[in-house]
Design a protein around this motif. Structure first.
Motif, PDB file in Angstrom:
ATOM      1  N   TRP A 285       0.821  -1.139  -0.105  1.00  0.00           N
ATOM      2  CA  TRP A 285       0.088   0.078   0.013  1.00  0.00           C
ATOM      3  C   TRP A 285       1.006   1.477  -0.014  1.00  0.00           C
ATOM      4  CZ3 TRP A 285      -4.971   1.082  -0.920  1.00  0.00           C
ATOM      5  CH2 TRP A 285      -5.783   0.043  -1.044  1.00  0.00           C
ATOM      6  N   MET A 286       2.001   1.187   0.871  1.00  0.00           N
ATOM      7  CA  MET A 286       2.646   2.510   0.785  1.00  0.00           C
ATOM      8  C   MET A 286       3.535   2.735  -0.534  1.00  0.00           C
ATOM      9  SD  MET A 286       5.851   3.400   3.740  1.00  0.00           S
ATOM     10  CE  MET A 286       6.777   2.089   3.044  1.00  0.00           C
ATOM     11  N   PHE A 287       4.213   1.760  -0.944  1.00  0.00           N
ATOM     12  CA  PHE A 287       4.778   1.844  -2.276  1.00  0.00           C
ATOM     13  C   PHE A 287       3.858   2.305  -3.262  1.00  0.00           C
ATOM     14  CE2 PHE A 287       8.210  -0.865  -0.131  1.00  0.00           C
ATOM     15  CZ  PHE A 287       9.188   0.227  -0.396  1.00  0.00           C
ATOM     16  N   GLY A 288       2.713   1.702  -3.409  1.00  0.00           N
ATOM     17  CA  GLY A 288       1.700   1.954  -4.206  1.00  0.00           C
ATOM     18  C   GLY A 288       1.314   3.277  -4.283  1.00  0.00           C
ATOM     19  N   GLY A 289       1.132   3.877  -2.969  1.00  0.00           N
ATOM     20  CA  GLY A 289       0.746   5.419  -2.818  1.00  0.00           C
ATOM     21  C   GLY A 289       1.735   6.282  -3.572  1.00  0.00           C
ATOM     22  N   VAL A 290       3.128   5.897  -3.388  1.00  0.00           N
ATOM     23  CA  VAL A 290       4.068   6.697  -3.805  1.00  0.00           C
ATOM     24  C   VAL A 290       4.056   6.710  -5.185  1.00  0.00           C
ATOM     25  CG1 VAL A 290       6.716   7.059  -3.899  1.00  0.00           C
ATOM     26  CG2 VAL A 290       5.552   6.464  -1.839  1.00  0.00           C
ATOM     27  N   ALA A 291       3.945   5.495  -5.862  1.00  0.00           N
ATOM     28  CA  ALA A 291       3.829   5.308  -7.384  1.00  0.00           C
ATOM     29  C   ALA A 291       2.593   6.137  -8.047  1.00  0.00           C
ATOM     30  CB  ALA A 291       3.714   3.628  -7.725  1.00  0.00           C
ATOM     31  N   VAL A 292       1.514   6.045  -7.328  1.00  0.00           N
ATOM     32  CA  VAL A 292       0.441   6.971  -7.900  1.00  0.00           C
ATOM     33  C   VAL A 292       0.798   8.373  -7.668  1.00  0.00           C
ATOM     34  CG1 VAL A 292      -1.928   7.653  -7.233  1.00  0.00           C
ATOM     35  CG2 VAL A 292      -1.278   5.400  -7.418  1.00  0.00           C
ATOM     36  N   PHE A 293       1.520   8.870  -6.823  1.00  0.00           N
ATOM     37  CA  PHE A 293       1.919  10.258  -6.881  1.00  0.00           C
ATOM     38  C   PHE A 293       3.046  10.342  -7.969  1.00  0.00           C
ATOM     39  CE2 PHE A 293       4.865  13.487  -5.544  1.00  0.00           C
ATOM     40  CZ  PHE A 293       4.147  14.382  -4.920  1.00  0.00           C
ATOM     41  N   GLY A 294       3.841   9.745  -8.258  1.00  0.00           N
ATOM     42  CA  GLY A 294       4.692   9.783  -9.333  1.00  0.00           C
ATOM     43  C   GLY A 294       4.066   9.866 -10.736  1.00  0.00           C
ATOM     44  N   LEU A 310      -6.259  19.430 -12.331  1.00  0.00           N
ATOM     45  CA  LEU A 310      -6.765  19.228 -11.086  1.00  0.00           C
ATOM     46  C   LEU A 310      -6.987  17.820 -10.566  1.00  0.00           C
ATOM     47  CD1 LEU A 310      -9.712  21.639 -11.322  1.00  0.00           C
ATOM     48  CD2 LEU A 310      -7.707  21.917  -9.903  1.00  0.00           C
ATOM     49  N   VAL A 311      -7.351  16.832 -11.856  1.00  0.00           N
ATOM     50  CA  VAL A 311      -7.318  15.309 -11.823  1.00  0.00           C
ATOM     51  C   VAL A 311      -5.996  14.749 -11.236  1.00  0.00           C
ATOM     52  CG1 VAL A 311      -8.024  13.018 -12.656  1.00  0.00           C
ATOM     53  CG2 VAL A 311      -9.559  14.917 -12.907  1.00  0.00           C
ATOM     54  N   ALA A 312      -5.040  15.101 -12.041  1.00  0.00           N
ATOM     55  CA  ALA A 312      -3.733  14.779 -11.677  1.00  0.00           C
ATOM     56  C   ALA A 312      -3.347  15.278 -10.233  1.00  0.00           C
ATOM     57  CB  ALA A 312      -2.845  15.260 -12.522  1.00  0.00           C
ATOM     58  N   LEU A 313      -3.471  16.261  -9.839  1.00  0.00           N
ATOM     59  CA  LEU A 313      -3.235  16.659  -8.309  1.00  0.00           C
ATOM     60  C   LEU A 313      -4.096  15.942  -7.444  1.00  0.00           C
ATOM     61  CD1 LEU A 313      -2.816  20.648  -9.286  1.00  0.00           C
ATOM     62  CD2 LEU A 313      -1.011  19.136  -8.311  1.00  0.00           C
ATOM     63  N   LEU A 314      -5.300  15.726  -7.702  1.00  0.00           N
ATOM     64  CA  LEU A 314      -6.137  15.041  -6.834  1.00  0.00           C
ATOM     65  C   LEU A 314      -5.516  13.526  -6.569  1.00  0.00           C
ATOM     66  CD1 LEU A 314      -9.381  15.252  -5.730  1.00  0.00           C
ATOM     67  CD2 LEU A 314      -9.820  13.454  -7.606  1.00  0.00           C
ATOM     68  N   LEU A 315      -5.127  12.979  -7.638  1.00  0.00           N
ATOM     69  CA  LEU A 315      -4.582  11.576  -7.535  1.00  0.00           C
ATOM     70  C   LEU A 315      -3.204  11.685  -6.622  1.00  0.00           C
ATOM     71  CD1 LEU A 315      -5.025  10.265 -10.999  1.00  0.00           C
ATOM     72  CD2 LEU A 315      -6.236   9.384  -8.904  1.00  0.00           C
ATOM     73  N   MET A 316      -2.458  12.628  -6.964  1.00  0.00           N
ATOM     74  CA  MET A 316      -1.129  12.895  -6.283  1.00  0.00           C
ATOM     75  C   MET A 316      -1.424  13.094  -4.781  1.00  0.00           C
ATOM     76  SD  MET A 316       0.751  15.641  -8.566  1.00  0.00           S
ATOM     77  CE  MET A 316       2.005  16.097  -7.561  1.00  0.00           C
ATOM     78  N   GLY A 317      -2.537  14.051  -4.256  1.00  0.00           N
ATOM     79  CA  GLY A 317      -2.775  13.804  -3.003  1.00  0.00           C
ATOM     80  C   GLY A 317      -3.297  12.821  -2.277  1.00  0.00           C
ATOM     81  N   ALA A 318      -3.907  11.828  -3.184  1.00  0.00           N
ATOM     82  CA  ALA A 318      -4.574  10.461  -2.531  1.00  0.00           C
ATOM     83  C   ALA A 318      -3.346   9.483  -2.246  1.00  0.00           C
ATOM     84  CB  ALA A 318      -5.512   9.993  -3.506  1.00  0.00           C
TER      85      ALA A 318
END
Length: 414
Positions: A285-294, A310-318
């Protein structure tokens, strides 16, 4: 209330702390919009946008380890209250500069150095105090709800700042100063929680205790260093004023919405975590979150469409929220209370480096490669570091449960 994610609000100390944090974060986020827009509008210099981050990070880096020692030796409630008061002074100085018609930017950077110093002492105390405010069985809910509140403030702050900027930066700094004053009052009303600490002199041995602890725990080291080296390259939010002005062609209100989007994604994610906390495959989960941020960073750099940004920044935040949630629980559950402030200080160094130093890196690379190329480069670098850390810290990537859950499971089986 005991059966839902908001049950922790029955604890008075936590409620006062949480409310003070919301108002303080609102104020700082509003100020960030005004500062970024003012600096770029008056200079049109991408390097100065990076300097905003560096001015805050330099004193933070110098003071953060001693600040961790202070958080373990003195009451954390009073430290947080005084630091909020210092941020109020910063807000009033920005207001005074604007009212005086200041046309040069170096006084703003000087004030941000003061802000960075206050944040250095506030960071370890804020991270370490949370576990003292609620029983252990409510701690995961407190982390999720505190993160939710923080990101709700991150959502509302830039939006309010962008809307108020229609009436000029003076309006932004005035409202922000009032909010900081309220946060100081609320934090002072919090009863001082007990801390498991004994007074010891500030020696290099005691100050560096947190650093030694982190390097002795591969799980903790891997978790917090991932944030440093991955998000270091993803500091695209520092370039949002330039992206808004030059690429997306929106004004201060549009910039406020762009700054709001990561907080929106993080808040929605943290609300979900308050009711459905991560209990299995925590490493993935943690590594996946950082990958979504990238990935979100790459999309942000490649688009010229406001909605897509806006959508890209939304995903970065999640994605970032998932990583923050797992890392915070790992660090706090693994750390004895007597050194929690010093370990939190080390964690703050890594977080601060990935944020403020990452913003400086984005400003420098934007000057070298161009605006959009610098953002895309940061996203690609984040994905590369994520893959590298999976190889370097296999125990972390294969972690199924949090350590305290494994201990409880073993005890039940015994």
């Amino acid at each position: 209330m005991s059966s839902n994610g908001f049950s922790v609000l029955r604890h008075r100390n936590f409620s006062f702390y949480l409310t003070a944090r919301i108002f303080g974060t609102l104020a700082v986020q509003m100020q960030n919009v005004a500062i970024g827009w003012q600096v770029y509008a008056s200079t049109h210099n991408l390097f100065y946008l990076g300097m905003i981050g560096l001015a805050q990070f330099a004193p933070f880096l110098l003071l953060i380890l001693p600040a961790g020692h202070v958080a373990d030796q003195f009451n954390r409630k009073y430290i947080i209250t005084m630091c909020l008061g210092m941020q109020l002074v910063v807000g009033l100085m920005l207001l005074a500069f604007t009212a005086a018609g200041l046309t040069v930017v170096w006084p703003v950077f000087a004030v941000l150095v003061l802000f960075g110093s206050a944040r250095a002492f506030m960071g370890p105390a804020t991270q370490a105090i949370l576990v003292n405010l609620v029983p252990q069985e409510d701690f995961s809910k407190a982390v999720a709800l505190s993160s939710s509140a923080f990101h709700v403030a991150v959502i509302l702050g830039p939006t309010l700042g962008g809307l108020l900027y229609i009436y000029g930066p003076t309006a932004v700094y005035t409202v922000a100063s009032v909010l900081l004053l309220v946060s100081v009052v609320l934090m002072s009303m919090t009863k001082a929680p007990a801390q498991s600490a004994k007074r010891e002199p500030a020696t290099w041995h005691s100050v560096l205790e947190g650093l030694r602890f982190v390097f002795s725990r591969p799980i903790v080291l891997g978790a917090i260093s991932l944030d440093l080296f991955a998000v270091l390259f993803g500091g695209a939010t520092a370039l949002l004023p330039a992206l808004a002005h030059d690429v997306l062609h929106v004004g201060p209100t549009g910039l406020g919405l762009l700054r709001t989007a990561p907080g929106t994604g993080a808040a929605l994610c943290s609300i979900a975590l308050a009711f459905m906390p991560i209990t299995r495959r925590v490493g993935l989960w943690m590594f996946g979150g950082v990958a979504v941020f990238g990935l979100g960073t790459i999309v942000l750099g490649a688009t010229s469409t406001f909605i897509v940004a806006l959508v890209a920044l939304l995903l970065m935040g999640a994605g970032d929220m998932i990583s923050v949630y797992v890392r915070h629980l790992l660090v706090q559950y693994e750390t004895p209370d007597a050194i929690r402030g010093r370990v939190s200080a080390v964690n703050s160094v890594f977080i601060g480096a990935s944020n403020e130093l990452g913003e400086f890196e984005s400003g420098v690379t934007a000057g070298w490669f161009g605006l959009t190329r610098a953002v895309i480069f940061g996203g690609v670098a984040t994905l590369f570091v994520t893959g590298l850390w999976i190889k370097l810290f296999p125990v972390l990537s294969r972690m199924d449960r949090f350590p305290h859950q494994e201990q409880e499971k073993t005890a039940q089986q015994a």
